[in-house]
Design an enzyme around this catalytic site. Structure first.
Site, short mmCIF file in Angstrom:
data_model
loop_
_atom_site.label_atom_id
_atom_site.label_comp_id
_atom_site.label_asym_id
_atom_site.label_seq_id
_atom_site.Cartn_x
_atom_site.Cartn_y
_atom_site.Cartn_z
N GLU F 33 -28.91 -20.88 1.35
CA GLU F 33 -29.57 -22.21 0.76
C GLU F 33 -30.46 -21.00 0.38
OE1 GLU F 33 -32.25 -23.92 4.09
OE2 GLU F 33 -31.99 -25.80 2.88
N HIS F 35 -34.44 -20.36 -0.90
CA HIS F 35 -35.90 -20.29 -0.10
C HIS F 35 -36.21 -19.39 -1.02
CE1 HIS F 35 -33.71 -20.89 3.67
NE2 HIS F 35 -34.18 -20.79 4.31
N ASP F 44 -32.02 -18.78 6.61
CA ASP F 44 -31.23 -18.93 7.84
C ASP F 44 -30.38 -18.57 9.24
OD1 ASP F 44 -33.08 -20.45 6.54
OD2 ASP F 44 -31.69 -22.51 6.26
N HIS F 120 -31.29 -23.89 10.63
CA HIS F 120 -31.45 -24.79 9.66
C HIS F 120 -31.83 -26.07 9.90
CE1 HIS F 120 -29.91 -25.95 5.91
NE2 HIS F 120 -28.73 -26.56 5.83
N GLU F 122 -30.85 -29.00 9.01
CA GLU F 122 -29.92 -29.91 8.44
C GLU F 122 -28.96 -30.10 9.81
OE1 GLU F 122 -32.38 -28.11 6.33
OE2 GLU F 122 -32.15 -29.40 4.82
N HIS F 176 -40.30 -25.19 4.65
CA HIS F 176 -38.82 -23.83 4.15
C HIS F 176 -39.56 -23.16 2.54
CE1 HIS F 176 -34.87 -24.04 2.21
NE2 HIS F 176 -35.45 -23.86 0.83
N GLU F 181 -40.82 -18.35 7.07
CA GLU F 181 -39.82 -17.58 7.35
C GLU F 181 -39.75 -16.68 6.21
OE1 GLU F 181 -36.08 -21.13 7.11
OE2 GLU F 181 -37.39 -21.55 5.34
#
Lengths: 252, 252, 252, 252, 252, 252
Positions: F33, F35, F44, F120, F122, F176, F181
C-alpha cells in the site's frame, strides 16, 4: 396474548425460554415482490410472519425469529418475473448461505428444532438446501437437528378452496397476487391493499417451458397471474384460520 | 436418421453445423436416483437424452450435448429421498456451477440458444439459476443468449393422462417410479426394466410439510411413490410421442 | 460378462453388492475436447469408461459409476487449447465441487474406496483436490476413505511404447489426438474414427512457457499435437490390454 | 544494479515506471515445503524470487512484485507429500483467488502484461486457472491482458542436465530436494543449506497412481525424492544462468 | 408524514417514484444481538431503520428499503461476543453476498444511489466489501453507481456527548448496551426497554488484543460494556435529532 | 540471537521445535500500500514482521511464519484509498480463505496457538473471520485451537504518544504514512525512507461517512493522512520497544 417474537425479548428471557432446546424456532422467509398495483411489495413476508406469530401464540414452546425479507428471484409463472420494478430478489446461493448461517446461530444457542414458514414459492428449493446442509453439518458434529419446511398454502384444504373460489379455482400456479393473497392481506393489513387499484385479469396461461431472459409479454401488465377482484377480508380470515390451525396441529 | 449427438462429431463438422449460432443446443440434465427395485438408476438421464435426440432428429438445426448425469438431491415427496442406496446426488451450488460452465463453453463456440431438457424434478430451480446467471453475465458482455428450460412431463396432455391412467390419475407428485416413467423405460430401454420385481404400492400421501433429515417411513420400502404395475410399452410410446412432438412444435 | 455399471442396476441389487463397503467404486472422468478432424469429441470420456468396465469385469468387487463427461479447460500444450469449437470445458472449481459431491454421495451409501480413472490430462490437479478434500472431510467425521487417482496412460510400459512407435516416440506431451488415442478409439469405437480425415502433422514443439490468452498459432490447424496416421486397431488393443491388466494388478 | 522490486519503491516512482502499461510485472509464486533435513523450507519461494530479480535486472521494463509464499498442497510424487511437518500449503481455490486478486490489482494500476514465475510444481494448474480467469474477465471489460506462466526448470537444457548429472539423470519427477534445487540454493543462499545433514537416498520410484490419504511409506524418511549429495554451488550457478538468460531471451 | 418505506408501496407507485434513478435508496443494516437484560435483541435493526425513515421523511427523493436484520458476528470488545444466547449472527461472506444481491436488485430497477445506514459496528467492513464489489461490477458494465456507507453514531458531535455523559465519556468502544443505545431505544421503543432490569457495570476494559474462541470472562455477565443506568428518553431524543439532521445535511 | 523464522529452518528442526504443540506460531499480515512519496510500499508487511521476530526472539517458544504480504483493500480514511498506483490489495474473501488455509496447515502440524500480528488496519475484520472459522472448524473436530489477533499500534501507550507527538496527536485515524509509521521505518529500514521526498500535509479531515467509488479529492495528493515530517529514528525505536515488550508481556 404472550409475546413470541425473539427480537423483542431481552437475552436473559430468551435464554430461559430456550434452555435445553425445549423451543421450536419458527423462521418466516419471504420476498419483496410486486403483487399487482393494488397491494404492497411485502405480502410474502407479512403473511408467513403473521402465521408464525399466531402459530407460536397457540402452540407450546414455539418462538418466532426475525423474518428473512429478501427471497429468491421471482419467476414468471409463479411470481410474475424478476423484471418488475419493486421485485427485489437475491440469488440462490446468497439466500441459502444467509438462511444456513441464521439457523446455525440458533443451533449455537442450543436450539434443535426449526420450522421454516415460507411465503414465496421460489424460495422452496433453496430453503431445502439450507436445511439439508445444516442437518448434515450438525450430524457430522454429533448434534441432532430437525428442520420442518412448509409453505403456508399447502395447509389449505379443497373445502376452503371451494368456498374461496365459488366460481371455480384456476389453480395454485396462478394465485400470485390474486384472490388468495389479497384476501389474506385484506384481513391482516388492510391498509396495504387498495382494491380501487385492483386490475381484473384472466388467469394466466403459459407455454409448457420457461425462457431466460424472461418474456414480459407472458404476464399481464398489472403483474398478477389472476384477478384479485373477488378478494375479501372474510376469505382471508377463513384461509388464515385453516393454515394456522393446520400448522399447530401438525407441528406442535 | 441424422446424427445429432455433438460428442460423436469431429470438431470440424461441429464447427460447420454451429456456425453463426444457427443451432439450438439441447442439454439433457438428469439424476442417478433409485426408481424402485424393478428399474435401473438412470431413467432421469436416459429419458431426457432420448427425447433430446428425437427432438433434434425431427427439428431443424438442433444438436444434443452430452447429458449431465448427476442431479440435485432427491426429495422424499418427489423422488423418494436422498437416503436410498444408489440415489447419488450433488448439492445445488455444484449443479448450478457445473451447468453454468458447460453452457458458457457452448456460448464461447458461438452458440446463442439452448434448450435444457430436465428429467429430474428436483433440478428445476437450480437449472433456473444457472440459466439466469448465464443470461445476465452474457448480457453484461453484450452477448444475447436465450435459454429454454423444460421438464418433459409438462408436455403431456390431460387426454394422454386419461389414456395412461384409465382408473384415475393420482397426480404428478407421486409419479416417481410409477406408471409414467416405467412405461417410457419399457419403450426405450426394456432391458433396464424387470417387471417381475415391480412392487405394488398405494399412491403415497404426505403431510403438508417437509422434514430434514427426511423420515424414511414416509416412503414405501420399494422406493416408488405409486405402483408401476400397469406400465406398458404402449403407454410409453404414447407419452414419448406427445412429449417429442410437443417440444418440436414449441421450440423449433 | 457380469454387468458392472451402477447406473444399469436397480437400487436393491446395488445395495446388496455394496454392503459393508465391500466394493471399490470406479469413477471415470473425461472431457469433451477436439481430437482432430478424424475423431469424435469424446475419446477422453469413452476410453476411461471402457477401461473402467474392463477392469471391473476382471477384478473382484469393483463397480463403475456414471462418468463425468465435462472436464477442466483444455490447455494448448496438452490438449490443443480451449479455443477450438467443440472443446467444451468447465472451470477448476466447478469440476472439483461436482466430483467431490459425487464421491460424497457414494460415501453416504457406505462405500469407502474409490478409483478415479482420468482420461484428460488437465483434470489431474482438480481431481487431486477433490479427492484430498473428501478424504479430509471424512476423516474429520471419523470415516476412513481411500481414493486412488490414476491416468490410464501411466500404465503403458516402455516396451509397448517401442512397439506402438517403432520409428521413435515424440513424447507423452504431444500424444493429444495422435497414434495413442486414435489407436485405442479404432479398437473400441471404430465408428467414431474416420482415418480418411486424419491429418499428418509434425510433433508439436512449444516454447518453455504458457501464455494466456492462448496463441492458436502454437497448434496445428487440425488440432492434434502429433500425427495420427500410423494408428491401428492392433496398437489400440495392445495398449488397452496393458492398461487394463496393469490397473487390475495394482488395485484389485 | 537497478532496483526492480516493487515493494521497495515509493508509489510515485512506481507510477512513473509503469505508466501506459509499459512494464511487465513478474510475480514469483512458491511454497513453504520441506526440502529435506539439509535445507530450509523456502527454496520454492527464494529461487523464483531470485530469478525474477535477475531477469528484471537484465530485461527492459520488468518489475518484480512481492512473491506469493504459500502454494498448493505438496503431492507425494513431486514434493514428498502434504503430511511433512513444515510443509504448509493452501487449497487450490484459495491460491487461485488470492493470485487472481493480486493480478487484478496490478491491472487496476494500468499494467497489462504479467509473468508468473512458478517455483513449486503443484501450483501450475491453479496458476493456469487464475491467469485464465483474469484474462477472460478483463476481455469482457474490453481490457486486453496477457499473462505468461512458466516454471523456471523448463528453461534448463539437456546439455546442462548432462553436466549437472554426469552419472545420469533420474528424471524431473524426482528432483524434489535433490541436486538441482540444492545446487541453486548453495549458490544463492548457502546459509540455508547444511550439506552435513544431507541424506543420501535412491531416486524414488512410485506406483503409476496416486492415493489419498497419501502413504508416507512411499517417500524416503528424509523427504527428498533423490539424493542431494552431489549438489554444488557451481552447478547452481550453471542452472541459474541458463534459466535467467532463457527467460530474458523469450520474454523480453 | 409521507410514506417512505418501499415495502409498503405497490410496484406502480414505486416505479413512478424511482424513475430515472432519481431516488436515493436507504438500506438499514443491523443485527440481532444481546444488549443487556434490560433491552430487546433488535436495537441495531430498529435504530438505523428509525433514522432511515426520519431521514427519508425530511429529505427529497429518498426511500427506505426493508432492513437487513441479521448482521456479522458480534465481537467481544464491541458487542459483547458471539456466545451470548440471543446474539444471532451470520458469517462475513453471507452478509456481503446477501447485501450485494439486494443492492444489485435495486440497481436493476434503475436506482443509482444508495445509503447504507449501519447499526452494528461489526458490519462495517463487510458492507464496505459489498459496496465496493457492486460499484466495480456496475462500472465494468458501464453503469455508474454510488454507495454511501455510514454508521449513525459517527454523526454525534462532541457537544452532544458532553451533554449525554455529563460525568465523562468512557469512549465509543464501550457504548454497547450503554447510555447511548438505551436512550435512543427509550425514545423510540420504550416498550422494548425495562430499566428495572438494567445492570450497573463499570466501563469494560480489555487487553490490547482479541482472542478466538472469545473469553466470556472479559465481559460483564449482563452483556453490556458500560452502564445503561443514566439513559433517558431525553438523551435519546437529543442524539437522534443530531444524527437525523446530520445525515440529511450531508447526503440530501 | 536465536533464529525464529520458520521458513529458514529445515523440517526436522521445525518438527522438534513444535512437537506437542509447544510453540505459538506468529503470522504477520500486512499489505502492499502506498505510504506517501517518501516511503516504500511495504511498511505494513515489514513492521509486523520485524515486531514478530523481535517478540519471538524474546519470548519462549514462539516462531514466526512467513508473512502474508497482500492485504485487504485500502480504505480512504485509513489508508488513502484503493485507487493509488502501488496500492495492491485483495478482496475480503480471498484474504480470509488464504489466511484460514495457512493457519489450518499449521494446525495440521500439531500447532495449537497462533498470534496474528496485523500491520494494516483494513485487514482486521477479515482476520477476525479467518480466526473464528478456524477455531470453530477445529472445535467441531475436537481440536482446541487458540488464536490471538492484534494490531501492533494497540500496544502504544498514551505516554509514548505524548512523547512522539509533543505538539499534539491528531488521532490514530490519520496516522497513515505519518510520524508513527515513518519513524518505525526510519528505525528498521532507513534505506526505504527518503525524508527529502516527505510532503507536509495537514491532518486529514473526513465527512462522517464513506463513499464508493471513493473520492480521491478526500486525500492529500501525496497519499498520507498526516505529515511525516517530524518522524525520527528515535521515535521509531521508542514505539517499537513498547510494542515488542507489550506483546511479549501479554502473550508469552
Amino acid at each position: 396474548m404472550k409475546d413470541v417474537k425473539i427480537e423483542n425479548m431481552d437475552w436473559v428471557s430468551y435464554k430461559e425460554l430456550t434452555e435445553e432446546g425445549k423451543c421450536k424456532i419458527i423462521l418466516p422467509v419471504g420476498a419483496i415482490e410486486q403483487h399487482g398495483p393494488h397491494m404492497s411489495l411485502n405480502p410474502d413476508v407479512l403473511i408467513p410472519s403473521h402465521i408464525a406469530e399466531e402459530v407460536a401464540g397457540k402452540a407450546d414452546n414455539m418462538l418466532v425469529a426475525p423474518a428473512i425479507s429478501y427471497g429468491y428471484k421471482s419467476q414468471v409463472k409463479s411470481g410474475g418475473g424478476n423484471f418488475f420494478p419493486g421485485t427485489t430478489c437475491v440469488s440462490g446461493s446468497s439466500l441459502e448461505n444467509y438462511v444456513f448461517d441464521v439457523l446455525q446461530a440458533y443451533v449455537n444457542h442450543g436450539n434443535r428444532e426449526f420450522i421454516l414458514i415460507n411465503g414465496h414459492f421460489e424460495n422452496s428449493m433453496h430453503l431445502c438446501e439450507a436445511a439439508d446442509k445444516l442437518v448434515n453439518k450438525c450430524k457430522a458434529e454429533k448434534i441432532s437437528v430437525k428442520v420442518y419446511l412448509l409453505s403456508y398454502w399447502d395447509f389449505i384444504s379443497e373445502e376452503t378452496i371451494a368456498k374461496v373460489f365459488p366460481d371455480g379455482f384456476a389453480g395454485w400456479a396462478v394465485e400470485h397476487g390474486g384472490v388468495l393473497e389479497t384476501s389474506i392481506m385484506l384481513k391482516i393489513y388492510p391498509e396495504l391493499v387498495d382494491m380501487s387499484k385492483a386490475v381484473d385479469v384472466e388467469p394466466a396461461t403459459f407455454p409448457p417451458y420457461d425462457v431466460f431472459p424472461p418474456d414480459p409479454s407472458w404476464v399481464a401488465p398489472s403483474g398478477t397471474l389472476s384477478s384479485p377482484l373477488k378478494a375479501t377480508e372474510e376469505k382471508g380470515a377463513l384461509i388464515l384460520e385453516e393454515c394456522i390451525s393446520g400448522i399447530v396441529q401438525h407441528l406442535n
